[in-house]
Design a protein around this motif. Structure first.
Motif, PDB file in Angstrom:
ATOM      1  N   GLN A  30       0.837  -1.195   0.000  1.00 33.04           N
ATOM      2  CA  GLN A  30       0.000   0.000   0.000  1.00 33.04           C
ATOM      3  C   GLN A  30       0.870   1.242   0.000  1.00 33.04           C
ATOM      4  OE1 GLN A  30      -3.232   0.020   2.813  1.00 33.04           O
ATOM      5  NE2 GLN A  30      -3.542   2.237   2.661  1.00 33.04           N
ATOM      6  N   VAL A  31       0.634   2.109  -0.987  1.00 32.75           N
ATOM      7  CA  VAL A  31       1.447   3.319  -1.104  1.00 32.75           C
ATOM      8  C   VAL A  31       0.630   4.578  -0.820  1.00 32.75           C
ATOM      9  CG1 VAL A  31       3.038   2.270  -2.736  1.00 32.75           C
ATOM     10  CG2 VAL A  31       0.997   3.441  -3.590  1.00 32.75           C
ATOM     11  N   GLY A  32      -0.631   4.417  -0.558  1.00 33.14           N
ATOM     12  CA  GLY A  32      -1.460   5.577  -0.271  1.00 33.14           C
ATOM     13  C   GLY A  32      -2.912   5.185  -0.130  1.00 33.14           C
ATOM     14  N   THR A  33      -3.749   6.176   0.113  1.00 33.17           N
ATOM     15  CA  THR A  33      -5.183   5.963   0.298  1.00 33.17           C
ATOM     16  C   THR A  33      -5.962   7.038  -0.444  1.00 33.17           C
ATOM     17  OG1 THR A  33      -4.823   4.998   2.504  1.00 33.17           O
ATOM     18  CG2 THR A  33      -7.045   5.767   1.991  1.00 33.17           C
ATOM     19  N   VAL A  34      -6.901   6.608  -1.264  1.00 34.17           N
ATOM     20  CA  VAL A  34      -7.802   7.548  -1.935  1.00 34.17           C
ATOM     21  C   VAL A  34      -8.984   7.802  -1.008  1.00 34.17           C
ATOM     22  CG1 VAL A  34      -9.362   7.909  -3.874  1.00 34.17           C
ATOM     23  CG2 VAL A  34      -7.127   6.868  -4.248  1.00 34.17           C
ATOM     24  N   ARG A  35      -9.121   9.045  -0.559  1.00 33.79           N
ATOM     25  CA  ARG A  35     -10.224   9.405   0.345  1.00 33.79           C
ATOM     26  C   ARG A  35     -11.404   9.889  -0.494  1.00 33.79           C
ATOM     27  NH1 ARG A  35      -8.278  10.065   5.622  1.00 33.79           N
ATOM     28  NH2 ARG A  35      -6.016   9.750   5.773  1.00 33.79           N
ATOM     29  N   ALA A  36     -12.095   8.931  -1.102  1.00 33.92           N
ATOM     30  CA  ALA A  36     -13.175   9.270  -2.028  1.00 33.92           C
ATOM     31  C   ALA A  36     -14.324   9.972  -1.319  1.00 33.92           C
ATOM     32  CB  ALA A  36     -13.679   8.008  -2.722  1.00 33.92           C
ATOM     33  N   VAL A  37     -14.678   9.488  -0.139  1.00 30.69           N
ATOM     34  CA  VAL A  37     -15.688  10.133   0.715  1.00 30.69           C
ATOM     35  C   VAL A  37     -15.048  10.280   2.077  1.00 30.69           C
ATOM     36  CG1 VAL A  37     -18.018   9.983   1.680  1.00 30.69           C
ATOM     37  CG2 VAL A  37     -17.562   9.037  -0.598  1.00 30.69           C
ATOM     38  N   ASP A  38     -15.052  11.505   2.599  1.00 32.05           N
ATOM     39  CA  ASP A  38     -14.214  11.778   3.771  1.00 32.05           C
ATOM     40  C   ASP A  38     -14.984  12.485   4.881  1.00 32.05           C
ATOM     41  OD1 ASP A  38     -11.784  11.529   5.059  1.00 32.05           O
ATOM     42  OD2 ASP A  38     -11.014  13.447   4.324  1.00 32.05           O
ATOM     43  N   GLY A  39     -16.015  11.816   5.396  1.00 30.76           N
ATOM     44  CA  GLY A  39     -16.746  12.362   6.534  1.00 30.76           C
ATOM     45  C   GLY A  39     -17.998  13.117   6.138  1.00 30.76           C
ATOM     46  N   GLY A  59     -16.832  12.539  -5.306  1.00 31.49           N
ATOM     47  CA  GLY A  59     -17.240  11.516  -4.348  1.00 31.49           C
ATOM     48  C   GLY A  59     -18.732  11.334  -4.220  1.00 31.49           C
ATOM     49  N   LYS A  60     -19.517  12.021  -5.031  1.00 31.07           N
ATOM     50  CA  LYS A  60     -20.970  11.950  -4.860  1.00 31.07           C
ATOM     51  C   LYS A  60     -21.539  10.567  -5.216  1.00 31.07           C
ATOM     52  CE  LYS A  60     -21.649  14.319  -9.303  1.00 31.07           C
ATOM     53  NZ  LYS A  60     -20.201  14.241  -9.664  1.00 31.07           N
ATOM     54  N   SER A  61     -21.073   9.963  -6.324  1.00 31.16           N
ATOM     55  CA  SER A  61     -21.551   8.621  -6.688  1.00 31.16           C
ATOM     56  C   SER A  61     -21.072   7.588  -5.676  1.00 31.16           C
ATOM     57  CB  SER A  61     -21.064   8.240  -8.090  1.00 31.16           C
ATOM     58  OG  SER A  61     -21.705   9.027  -9.070  1.00 31.16           O
ATOM     59  N   THR A  62     -19.845   7.734  -5.192  1.00 30.07           N
ATOM     60  CA  THR A  62     -19.328   6.804  -4.185  1.00 30.07           C
ATOM     61  C   THR A  62     -20.113   6.926  -2.892  1.00 30.07           C
ATOM     62  OG1 THR A  62     -17.135   7.031  -5.179  1.00 30.07           O
ATOM     63  CG2 THR A  62     -17.238   6.025  -3.015  1.00 30.07           C
ATOM     64  N   TYR A 236     -17.288  18.630  -2.537  1.00 34.19           N
ATOM     65  CA  TYR A 236     -15.992  18.933  -3.149  1.00 34.19           C
ATOM     66  C   TYR A 236     -14.938  18.042  -2.508  1.00 34.19           C
ATOM     67  CZ  TYR A 236     -11.976  21.424  -5.052  1.00 34.19           C
ATOM     68  OH  TYR A 236     -10.821  21.742  -5.731  1.00 34.19           O
ATOM     69  N   LEU A 237     -14.318  17.220  -3.307  1.00 38.47           N
ATOM     70  CA  LEU A 237     -13.213  16.363  -2.872  1.00 38.47           C
ATOM     71  C   LEU A 237     -13.562  15.556  -1.614  1.00 38.47           C
ATOM     72  CD1 LEU A 237     -10.594  16.165  -4.476  1.00 38.47           C
ATOM     73  CD2 LEU A 237      -9.452  17.432  -2.658  1.00 38.47           C
ATOM     74  N   GLY A 238     -14.708  14.890  -1.660  1.00 38.47           N
ATOM     75  CA  GLY A 238     -15.089  13.966  -0.603  1.00 38.47           C
ATOM     76  C   GLY A 238     -15.820  14.559   0.573  1.00 38.47           C
ATOM     77  N   ARG A 239     -16.034  15.890   0.561  1.00 42.18           N
ATOM     78  CA  ARG A 239     -16.711  16.531   1.696  1.00 42.18           C
ATOM     79  C   ARG A 239     -17.888  17.371   1.202  1.00 42.18           C
ATOM     80  NH1 ARG A 239     -11.381  19.145   4.711  1.00 42.18           N
ATOM     81  NH2 ARG A 239     -10.381  17.186   5.335  1.00 42.18           N
ATOM     82  N   ILE A 240     -18.886  17.519   2.058  1.00 39.40           N
ATOM     83  CA  ILE A 240     -19.978  18.451   1.767  1.00 39.40           C
ATOM     84  C   ILE A 240     -19.532  19.843   2.200  1.00 39.40           C
ATOM     85  CG2 ILE A 240     -22.314  19.156   2.415  1.00 39.40           C
ATOM     86  CD1 ILE A 240     -23.081  16.232   2.571  1.00 39.40           C
TER      87      ILE A 240
END
Length: 338
Positions: A30-39, A59-62, A236-240
């Motif tokens: 593992q070299v990283g983590t994609v935070r598609a939805v973040d809280g 991140g809306k569809s996810t 925007y970028l995983g956050r509302i």
């Protein structure tokens, strides 16, 4: 706190996170983590529609798929009718899925080309034991096709024999077969011609009134969700980053990103369109693999200050029912949309 006079929301999402590990090499380290939805947190009342909007990759569809556990959430809470979904075992989840269904974005890819319309719509009915005979299945498929504006005489045809709008109607009939309470519509009109989009949006609105459905309507176009949504959440970028009722959001956006999205919507009046002020976004959306520190939007924001890169702003209620995540308490006057 909920009382007898105020029933709980049908859907309650709290601090939902969907992260994907990135692995490389022969050993798949593992070299990283994609935070598609973040809280992400929100509620959707019974019979209401939450419009979830933002640019591609926000991140809306996810979020929609995470609610239904079509992708595994990393953490958080999702309750439908007060029942926690994220902790259900596979058997209980299968039963719970009768109450929550999805309409997929691409009607060309979401229907099995080897199955007739009858088989596509009847499959969930037989899988969940809702029909006991072939005749009963025929009657129910015919009813569902009429419900979405298709002739039952077409039930022996295959998906390739239909237009895009008709295929999406088949997808809607299939989603409604189990009589769900919650429907996640994942950009259901983005793959359709503009002339057909309004027909599908109007169909979803009439079905909501007729069947008392609750929607989460995912879209990248604010104009599409304006007339269908009871509330709009901008991601925007995983956050509302902002949430409000449609009229309030369009009249008085409280986040620079929302202002920029609204200023990009064309107005069908040449004089107004020629003189209106734009708020263009600079640069590309950062990668969710390496999001900016602090406020994710600060790298593209025209009003950024030192605090923005160091501290993530909380989603706070600016006025009754209007929430925004921005360190500026008052934004400069910006273009809105009539």
């Amino acid at each position: 706190m909920t009382t007898a006079a105020t029933p709980p929301p049908l859907l309650s999402v709290r601090d939902l996170k969907v992260h994907f590990p990135v692995r490389r090499g022969l050993l798949q380290r593992q070299v990283g983590t994609v935070r598609a939805v973040d809280g992400v947190s929100f509620d959707v009342e019974r019979g209401a529609t939450l419009g979830l909007v933002g640019e591609s990759g926000c991140g809306k569809s996810t979020t929609g798929r995470g609610i239904l556990r079509l992708v595994p959430p990393t953490s958080g809470s999702v309750k439908i009718d007060g029942r926690e979904i994220l902790t259900l075992d596979p058997g209980a989840l299968r039963k719970a899925r009768r109450e929550m269904q999805m309409i997929f974005q691409d009607p060309y890819a979401s229907l099995n080309p080897r199955m007739t319309v009858h088989d596509l719509i009847a499959e969930p009915l037989s899988t969940h034991g809702l029909v006991s005979s072939r005749d009963e299945a025929l009657r129910e498929v015919a009813r569902l096709m009429e419900l979405v504006g298709l002739s039952p005489s077409y039930m022996r045809r295959y998906p390739h024999e239909f237009s895009g709008g008709q295929r999406q109607r088949i997808g809607i009939a299939r989603a409604l077969a189990l009589k769900p309470k919650l429907v996640i519509a994942d950009e259901p009109v983005s793959a359709l011609d503009v002339s057909i989009q309004a027909q599908i949006v109007n169909l979803l609105a009439s079905l909501q009134r007729e069947l008392s459905l609750t929607y989460v309507f995912v879209a990248h176009d604010l104009a599409v969700v304006r007339h269908l949504s009871s509330e709009i959440a901008v991601m925007y970028l995983g956050r509302i980053v902002e949430r409000a009722r449609p009229d309030e959001l369009f009249r008085s956006p409280q986040h620079p990103y929302t202002q920029a999205l609204l200023s990009a919507i064309p107005i069908p009046d040449p004089d107004v369109e020629r003189t209106r002020r734009r708020l263009p976004l600079v640069g590309e959306v950062p990668s969710p693999l390496n999001p900016p520190s602090g406020c994710h939007f600060h790298t593209r924001c025209p009003y950024t200050m030192d605090r923005c890169s160091a501290e993530a702003p909380p989603l706070e209620e600016r006025r009754p029912g209007h929430w925004a995540a921005c360190h500026l308490t008052e934004l400069p006057t910006a273009p809105t949309h009539p």
